[in-house]
Design an enzyme around this catalytic site. Sequence first.
Site, PDB file in Angstrom:
ATOM      1  N   ASN A  36      -6.513   3.930  -2.914  1.00  0.00           N
ATOM      2  CA  ASN A  36      -5.127   4.077  -3.368  1.00  0.00           C
ATOM      3  C   ASN A  36      -4.278   4.140  -2.106  1.00  0.00           C
ATOM      4  O   ASN A  36      -4.167   5.188  -1.474  1.00  0.00           O
ATOM      5  CB  ASN A  36      -4.979   5.344  -4.213  1.00  0.00           C
ATOM      6  CG  ASN A  36      -3.577   5.522  -4.781  1.00  0.00           C
ATOM      7  OD1 ASN A  36      -2.636   4.854  -4.377  1.00  0.00           O
ATOM      8  ND2 ASN A  36      -3.444   6.451  -5.709  1.00  0.00           N
ATOM      9  N   ARG A  94      -5.792   0.424  -6.441  1.00  0.00           N
ATOM     10  CA  ARG A  94      -4.659   0.738  -7.300  1.00  0.00           C
ATOM     11  C   ARG A  94      -3.468  -0.106  -6.844  1.00  0.00           C
ATOM     12  O   ARG A  94      -3.090  -0.086  -5.674  1.00  0.00           O
ATOM     13  CB  ARG A  94      -4.302   2.220  -7.207  1.00  0.00           C
ATOM     14  CG  ARG A  94      -3.098   2.578  -8.069  1.00  0.00           C
ATOM     15  CD  ARG A  94      -2.429   3.846  -7.609  1.00  0.00           C
ATOM     16  NE  ARG A  94      -1.259   4.158  -8.436  1.00  0.00           N
ATOM     17  CZ  ARG A  94      -0.260   4.932  -8.035  1.00  0.00           C
ATOM     18  NH1 ARG A  94      -0.261   5.455  -6.832  1.00  0.00           N
ATOM     19  NH2 ARG A  94       0.759   5.165  -8.837  1.00  0.00           N
ATOM     20  N   HIS A 149       2.089   4.739 -14.157  1.00  0.00           N
ATOM     21  CA  HIS A 149       1.065   5.776 -14.310  1.00  0.00           C
ATOM     22  C   HIS A 149       0.049   5.397 -15.384  1.00  0.00           C
ATOM     23  O   HIS A 149      -0.618   6.271 -15.959  1.00  0.00           O
ATOM     24  CB  HIS A 149       1.684   7.139 -14.672  1.00  0.00           C
ATOM     25  CG  HIS A 149       2.531   7.748 -13.601  1.00  0.00           C
ATOM     26  ND1 HIS A 149       3.678   8.466 -13.883  1.00  0.00           N
ATOM     27  CD2 HIS A 149       2.419   7.755 -12.259  1.00  0.00           C
ATOM     28  CE1 HIS A 149       4.242   8.884 -12.758  1.00  0.00           C
ATOM     29  NE2 HIS A 149       3.492   8.468 -11.754  1.00  0.00           N
ATOM     30  N   HIS A 195       2.290  13.094 -17.875  1.00  0.00           N
ATOM     31  CA  HIS A 195       1.863  13.063 -16.476  1.00  0.00           C
ATOM     32  C   HIS A 195       2.983  13.645 -15.628  1.00  0.00           C
ATOM     33  O   HIS A 195       4.059  13.055 -15.506  1.00  0.00           O
ATOM     34  CB  HIS A 195       1.564  11.610 -16.059  1.00  0.00           C
ATOM     35  CG  HIS A 195       1.166  11.453 -14.625  1.00  0.00           C
ATOM     36  ND1 HIS A 195      -0.125  11.183 -14.224  1.00  0.00           N
ATOM     37  CD2 HIS A 195       1.901  11.527 -13.476  1.00  0.00           C
ATOM     38  CE1 HIS A 195      -0.169  11.096 -12.911  1.00  0.00           C
ATOM     39  NE2 HIS A 195       1.046  11.305 -12.440  1.00  0.00           N
ATOM     40  N   GLY A 229       6.136  12.201  -9.260  1.00  0.00           N
ATOM     41  CA  GLY A 229       6.614  11.264 -10.271  1.00  0.00           C
ATOM     42  C   GLY A 229       6.129  11.730 -11.631  1.00  0.00           C
ATOM     43  O   GLY A 229       5.035  12.277 -11.751  1.00  0.00           O
ATOM     44  N   ARG A 246      13.487  11.935  -8.183  1.00  0.00           N
ATOM     45  CA  ARG A 246      14.097  10.883  -8.997  1.00  0.00           C
ATOM     46  C   ARG A 246      14.840  11.491 -10.180  1.00  0.00           C
ATOM     47  O   ARG A 246      14.392  12.453 -10.787  1.00  0.00           O
ATOM     48  CB  ARG A 246      13.032   9.904  -9.489  1.00  0.00           C
ATOM     49  CG  ARG A 246      12.569   8.919  -8.437  1.00  0.00           C
ATOM     50  CD  ARG A 246      11.377   8.108  -8.902  1.00  0.00           C
ATOM     51  NE  ARG A 246      10.145   8.603  -8.329  1.00  0.00           N
ATOM     52  CZ  ARG A 246       8.930   8.151  -8.635  1.00  0.00           C
ATOM     53  NH1 ARG A 246       8.783   7.184  -9.524  1.00  0.00           N
ATOM     54  NH2 ARG A 246       7.859   8.651  -8.073  1.00  0.00           N
ATOM     55  N   MET A 249       7.434  22.094  -6.846  1.00  0.00           N
ATOM     56  CA  MET A 249       7.568  23.064  -7.927  1.00  0.00           C
ATOM     57  C   MET A 249       7.108  24.463  -7.507  1.00  0.00           C
ATOM     58  O   MET A 249       7.566  25.460  -8.062  1.00  0.00           O
ATOM     59  CB  MET A 249       6.786  22.599  -9.155  1.00  0.00           C
ATOM     60  CG  MET A 249       7.317  21.323  -9.787  1.00  0.00           C
ATOM     61  SD  MET A 249       8.984  21.491 -10.476  1.00  0.00           S
ATOM     62  CE  MET A 249       8.614  22.182 -12.089  1.00  0.00           C
ATOM     63  N   ARG A 250       6.227  24.539  -6.531  1.00  0.00           N
ATOM     64  CA  ARG A 250       5.795  25.849  -6.049  1.00  0.00           C
ATOM     65  C   ARG A 250       6.955  26.578  -5.379  1.00  0.00           C
ATOM     66  O   ARG A 250       7.147  27.782  -5.568  1.00  0.00           O
ATOM     67  CB  ARG A 250       4.612  25.688  -5.094  1.00  0.00           C
ATOM     68  CG  ARG A 250       3.342  25.185  -5.774  1.00  0.00           C
ATOM     69  CD  ARG A 250       2.306  24.722  -4.786  1.00  0.00           C
ATOM     70  NE  ARG A 250       2.774  23.569  -4.014  1.00  0.00           N
ATOM     71  CZ  ARG A 250       2.020  22.872  -3.174  1.00  0.00           C
ATOM     72  NH1 ARG A 250       0.739  23.216  -3.017  1.00  0.00           N
ATOM     73  NH2 ARG A 250       2.495  21.838  -2.515  1.00  0.00           N
ATOM     74  N   GLY A 298      -0.559  17.077 -11.059  1.00  0.00           N
ATOM     75  CA  GLY A 298      -0.443  18.322 -10.316  1.00  0.00           C
ATOM     76  C   GLY A 298       0.351  19.405 -11.009  1.00  0.00           C
ATOM     77  O   GLY A 298      -0.100  20.549 -11.137  1.00  0.00           O
ATOM     78  N   GLY A 324       1.511  19.318 -14.289  1.00  0.00           N
ATOM     79  CA  GLY A 324       1.027  19.499 -15.660  1.00  0.00           C
ATOM     80  C   GLY A 324      -0.235  20.330 -15.741  1.00  0.00           C
ATOM     81  O   GLY A 324      -0.424  21.109 -16.677  1.00  0.00           O
ATOM     82  N   GLU A 372      -7.596   9.168 -11.597  1.00  0.00           N
ATOM     83  CA  GLU A 372      -7.281   7.748 -11.545  1.00  0.00           C
ATOM     84  C   GLU A 372      -8.349   6.956 -10.813  1.00  0.00           C
ATOM     85  O   GLU A 372      -8.645   5.807 -11.176  1.00  0.00           O
ATOM     86  CB  GLU A 372      -5.912   7.560 -10.884  1.00  0.00           C
ATOM     87  CG  GLU A 372      -4.772   8.106 -11.727  1.00  0.00           C
ATOM     88  CD  GLU A 372      -3.461   8.216 -10.966  1.00  0.00           C
ATOM     89  OE1 GLU A 372      -2.556   7.420 -11.247  1.00  0.00           O
ATOM     90  OE2 GLU A 372      -3.351   9.090 -10.082  1.00  0.00           O
TER      91      GLU A 372
END
Length: 398
Positions: free
Chosen positions: A7, A91, A180, A206, A210, A239, A281-282, A328, A330, A382
């Site tokens: 990837n 990918r 995704h 997901h 992103g 985004r 988010m942390r 991550g 979710g 993935e």
Amino acid sequence: MNIFVINSGSSSIKYQLFRWPAEQPVCSGLVERVGSEQATISHKVFAEGVPTEQRLTLPLPDHEAGLHKVVHLLTDGVIQDPSDIDVVGHRVVHGGESFSQATPITPEVKAEIQRLFGLAPLHNPANYLGIEVAERVFPRARQVAVFDTAFHQTLPEKAFRYALPTALYTEQRIRRYGFHGTSHQYVAAQAAAYLGQPDARLITIHLGNGCSMAAVRGGQSLDTSMGFSPLAGLVMGTRSGDVDPSILLHLTGPLGYSPEQVNTLLNKESGMLGLAGSNDMRDISQALAAGDAAAQLAYDIYAYRIRQYIGAYAAVLNGLDAIIFTAGVGENDALVRQLVCQDIDFFGLVLAEAQNQQRQPGLRDLSAPGSRAKILVVPTNEELEIAQQCAALFASAS
């Protein structure tokens, strides 16, 4: 069969090596900050499922240097020689309408990936570079492309067409593509197997930097939140997700933004970063715990958009058997799951609060007793999905 999955990002290379048909990787790793004097490599080798990790910091001027270093690590006890690699699975983010399944890489396939650079400028060029480098580093291996957009090629025309003049679709191929797909496909299959329902009506969520969702029935994608590009849909790390198109006209008109400035604003300066000052988010969770009002609003908007799509996709599916959190955020952010699932019992979704707070490996069922639809956490993989598709491709050809 040794399947090496790559990837390749703009400044990174993520990889796993599978000794197929074993689904546990032999090794995995991540190369970061390619092009830097301080590039890093995290390389794990698994012996009976137990990892031994090696971390390196070194100059890597380009992806080729990075992949050569990875090969050096692989030949230190994992394989004897690059010629031991039978298949390299890549990918590739955007396959347009040309690819609906894993595809052997030919000059024609490479030319089509190049043609689509404009539709995924942050991703396809890096994916293409990974192919070019892998062809030189693993000259004996068969190279395969697995496209993020392929899973969503089952969308019906009423779902993928925009209400724009027909010529913009027929001549310019402007339509919803979705992304995704490899992740959505993997977690949907895992959830259907867990439920024992091959025809399950699922909403896959997901949530990483992103974010996207998909409505999946019987293993087929019927709708998805990302569109012509990965910008549409949910609120993401940087985004914006869905915005009124007239905002763009206002930005480029009265406010004097250039198209490049608008692109930067929507893709790199919006989302959670724009709302709360961080795309991690942390960090936002810590700010929220400290009473930061902007962090609270950002979490509320983030979860609210997801709930909107759950309602829409329950209608698309005409029912609901499970929602699935993955990636991550979710998989790890209990607060996001809590906010998404509150006041949504109309759909038969009732979250088990205590289980939601616990962190455990593997698939987790967070449904409370009496929940008519399941709430699942399914870790995405993935790379394993890409390896499975590569193996299936050559099994069907033999």
